[in-house]
Design a protein around this motif. Structure first.
Motif, PDB file in Angstrom:
ATOM      1  N   PHE A  74     -24.720  36.127  58.726  1.00  0.00           N
ATOM      2  CA  PHE A  74     -24.792  37.583  58.598  1.00  0.00           C
ATOM      3  C   PHE A  74     -23.468  38.219  58.992  1.00  0.00           C
ATOM      4  O   PHE A  74     -22.972  39.123  58.314  1.00  0.00           O
ATOM      5  N   GLY A 106     -33.790  40.961  53.874  1.00  0.00           N
ATOM      6  CA  GLY A 106     -32.597  40.636  54.643  1.00  0.00           C
ATOM      7  C   GLY A 106     -31.314  40.931  53.888  1.00  0.00           C
ATOM      8  O   GLY A 106     -31.317  41.281  52.710  1.00  0.00           O
ATOM      9  N   PHE A 111     -28.939  46.155  55.184  1.00  0.00           N
ATOM     10  CA  PHE A 111     -28.659  46.677  56.526  1.00  0.00           C
ATOM     11  C   PHE A 111     -27.892  47.998  56.433  1.00  0.00           C
ATOM     12  O   PHE A 111     -28.154  48.941  57.192  1.00  0.00           O
ATOM     13  N   THR A 127     -40.090  44.968  57.527  1.00  0.00           N
ATOM     14  CA  THR A 127     -38.860  44.189  57.334  1.00  0.00           C
ATOM     15  C   THR A 127     -38.988  42.780  57.882  1.00  0.00           C
ATOM     16  O   THR A 127     -39.717  42.533  58.852  1.00  0.00           O
ATOM     17  N   ASN A 128     -38.289  41.856  57.244  1.00  0.00           N
ATOM     18  CA  ASN A 128     -38.140  40.504  57.771  1.00  0.00           C
ATOM     19  C   ASN A 128     -36.710  40.260  58.243  1.00  0.00           C
ATOM     20  O   ASN A 128     -36.304  39.118  58.462  1.00  0.00           O
ATOM     21  N   SER A 129     -35.955  41.350  58.417  1.00  0.00           N
ATOM     22  CA  SER A 129     -34.560  41.262  58.850  1.00  0.00           C
ATOM     23  C   SER A 129     -34.460  41.591  60.337  1.00  0.00           C
ATOM     24  O   SER A 129     -34.799  42.711  60.749  1.00  0.00           O
ATOM     25  N   PRO A 157     -36.012  32.311  61.640  1.00  0.00           N
ATOM     26  CA  PRO A 157     -34.783  32.971  61.189  1.00  0.00           C
ATOM     27  C   PRO A 157     -33.868  32.040  60.396  1.00  0.00           C
ATOM     28  O   PRO A 157     -33.731  30.867  60.698  1.00  0.00           O
ATOM     29  N   SER A 160     -28.725  33.942  57.842  1.00  0.00           N
ATOM     30  CA  SER A 160     -28.448  35.353  57.580  1.00  0.00           C
ATOM     31  C   SER A 160     -29.383  36.276  58.344  1.00  0.00           C
ATOM     32  O   SER A 160     -29.490  37.456  58.034  1.00  0.00           O
ATOM     33  N   SER A 162     -32.672  36.458  58.608  1.00  0.00           N
ATOM     34  CA  SER A 162     -33.910  36.890  57.973  1.00  0.00           C
ATOM     35  C   SER A 162     -35.044  35.978  58.414  1.00  0.00           C
ATOM     36  O   SER A 162     -34.859  34.765  58.520  1.00  0.00           O
ATOM     37  N   GLU A 200     -36.217  31.656  51.852  1.00  0.00           N
ATOM     38  CA  GLU A 200     -35.976  33.090  51.715  1.00  0.00           C
ATOM     39  C   GLU A 200     -36.366  33.579  50.325  1.00  0.00           C
ATOM     40  O   GLU A 200     -36.894  34.690  50.167  1.00  0.00           O
ATOM     41  N   ASN A 204     -38.973  36.523  49.632  1.00  0.00           N
ATOM     42  CA  ASN A 204     -38.622  37.651  48.768  1.00  0.00           C
ATOM     43  C   ASN A 204     -39.632  37.825  47.637  1.00  0.00           C
ATOM     44  O   ASN A 204     -39.968  38.956  47.259  1.00  0.00           O
TER      45      ASN A 204
END
Length: 269
Positions: A74, A106, A111, A127-129, A157, A160, A162, A200, A204
Motif C-alpha cells: 500500500f 481496497g 483511499f 469497507t474491507n480496507s 490482510p 495492500s 485489504s 482479493e 471484490n
C-alpha cells in the motif's frame, strides 16, 4: 539526451533497449532521457504494449509477461500518480449521495476517495480496507457525530492492506449497498478489471454482487496493465472513473463497454 529528439521508431527501439537492460523504467525517466513529452512517451508505451514487447505498470513499464502476479505494498502504491489519483477521487466522490450506503474496496485510489467522503453527511460505509477504516473511524469530539457509520469486514490482510478471504466474503454477501467504489491493479479490453491477488479478486466479486451500482476508479496508468485475476468484466462496470490523462484509444474502448466514463481534471502542479 542532447540534440534533436529521436523519431518514433527510434524512440521505441531505445525504450525497449532500456527496459531489456534495466528490467523496468519510469515514464518520468524516459521523458528526461529522450527529451520528449510525457504524453509522447505514454503513446510509445501503448504501441509497445500492443506489440507485446513490454508491459505497463504503475508509472512505467517492465518486460512483457503473460500477467502480473506481484502485488505492491500500500505504501509503495501511495506515492505513484498522486495528482491523477486526486483527480479521480474528486470525480468519484460526486457519485456518492448523502444518506447512502457505500462500499469501499481496497487500494490507494479508493483511499483518496475516502478522504472526500468525510464531507458527505449520513453515510454508511462498508469497507474491507484497513487504511480506509482507520481514516473514517469516528474520533472523540464534535466531528465524531458527523462521521460516516463504519462497517469493517473480517478477513486476512493482503500486502495492500485489504481484508480478504472467506470471512470477508461471507460478511459482504449478507449486505446490500447502493454503490461500490473499487480500485484495480490494471484494466484492459480483454481482461477487464484485474488484481494480482486471487483472494482479493474473489472478495471484490462478492462486493460487486452486493452492489446496486459499481464504480471502478483507476488512473490512466492502469490502462493496459493485466493482473493475475479478473474481478469485473468491462460490461459489469456502471461507472469507470479515471483522469484526463487517459489515452483517447482507451476512452473509445471503455465507452463501448461500460455504462459511463467519467474523467477527472488533473490540477496543474
Amino acid at each position: 539526451m542532447t540534440g534533436a529528439a529521436p523519431l518514433a521508431p527510434q524512440r521505441r527501439a531505445l525504450i525497449l533497449d532500456i527496459v531489456r537492460r534495466e528490467g523496468a523504467v519510469r515514464v518520468t525517466e524516459l521523458v528526461e532521457r529522450l527529451g520528449v513529452s510525457n504524453m509522447t512517451i505514454r503513446r510509445d508505451l501503448e504501441v509497445l504494449v500492443r506489440t507485446g514487447s513490454v508491459e505497463k505498470v504503475h508509472g512505467g513499464a517492465v518486460m512483457a509477461s503473460a500477467t502480473t502476479a506481484d502485488e505492491p505494498a500500500f505504501e509503495t502504491k501511495s506515492a505513484l500518480e498522486s495528482a491523477a489519483k486526486a483527480a479521480v477521487a474528486r470525480a468519484a466522490a460526486g457519485l456518492v449521495q448523502p444518506g447512502s450506503v457505500v462500499a469501499l474496496a481496497g487500494g490507494t485510489t479508493v483511499f483518496a476517495v475516502a478522504h472526500l467522503l468525510r464531507e458527505i453527511p449520513r453515510l454508511t460505509v462498508v469497507t474491507n480496507s484497513l487504511p480506509v477504516a482507520e481514516l473514517l473511524r469516528p474520533s472523540v469530539g464534535a466531528q465524531a457525530d458527523s462521521a460516516p457509520t463504519l462497517l469493517l469486514t473480517g478477513g486476512a490482510p493482503t500486502k495492500s492492506a485489504s481484508l480478504v478471504g472467506p470471512l470477508a466474503d461471507q460478511a459482504i454477501r449478507s449486505l446490500q449497498v447502493d454503490l461500490l467504489i473499487a480500485g484495480a491493479h490494471g484494466v484492459s479490453e480483454r481482461a477487464g478489471a484485474t488484481t494480482p491477488n486471487l483472494a482479493e479478486a474473489e472478495t471484490n466479486r462478492a462486493l460487486i454482487s452486493s452492489a446496486g451500482r459499481v464504480a471502478v476508479v483507476a488512473d490512466h496508468s492502469k490502462w493496459g496493465v493485466v493482473g493475475l485475476s479478473r474481478f469485473a468484466a468491462l460490461s459489469e462496470i456502471d461507472y469507470f472513473v479515471s483522469d484526463d490523462g487517459l489515452a483517447p484509444e482507451a476512452r473509445s474502448v471503455l465507452e463501448e463497454h461500460v455504462g459511463q466514463v467519467i474523467l477527472g481534471e488533473t490540477e496543474a502542479a
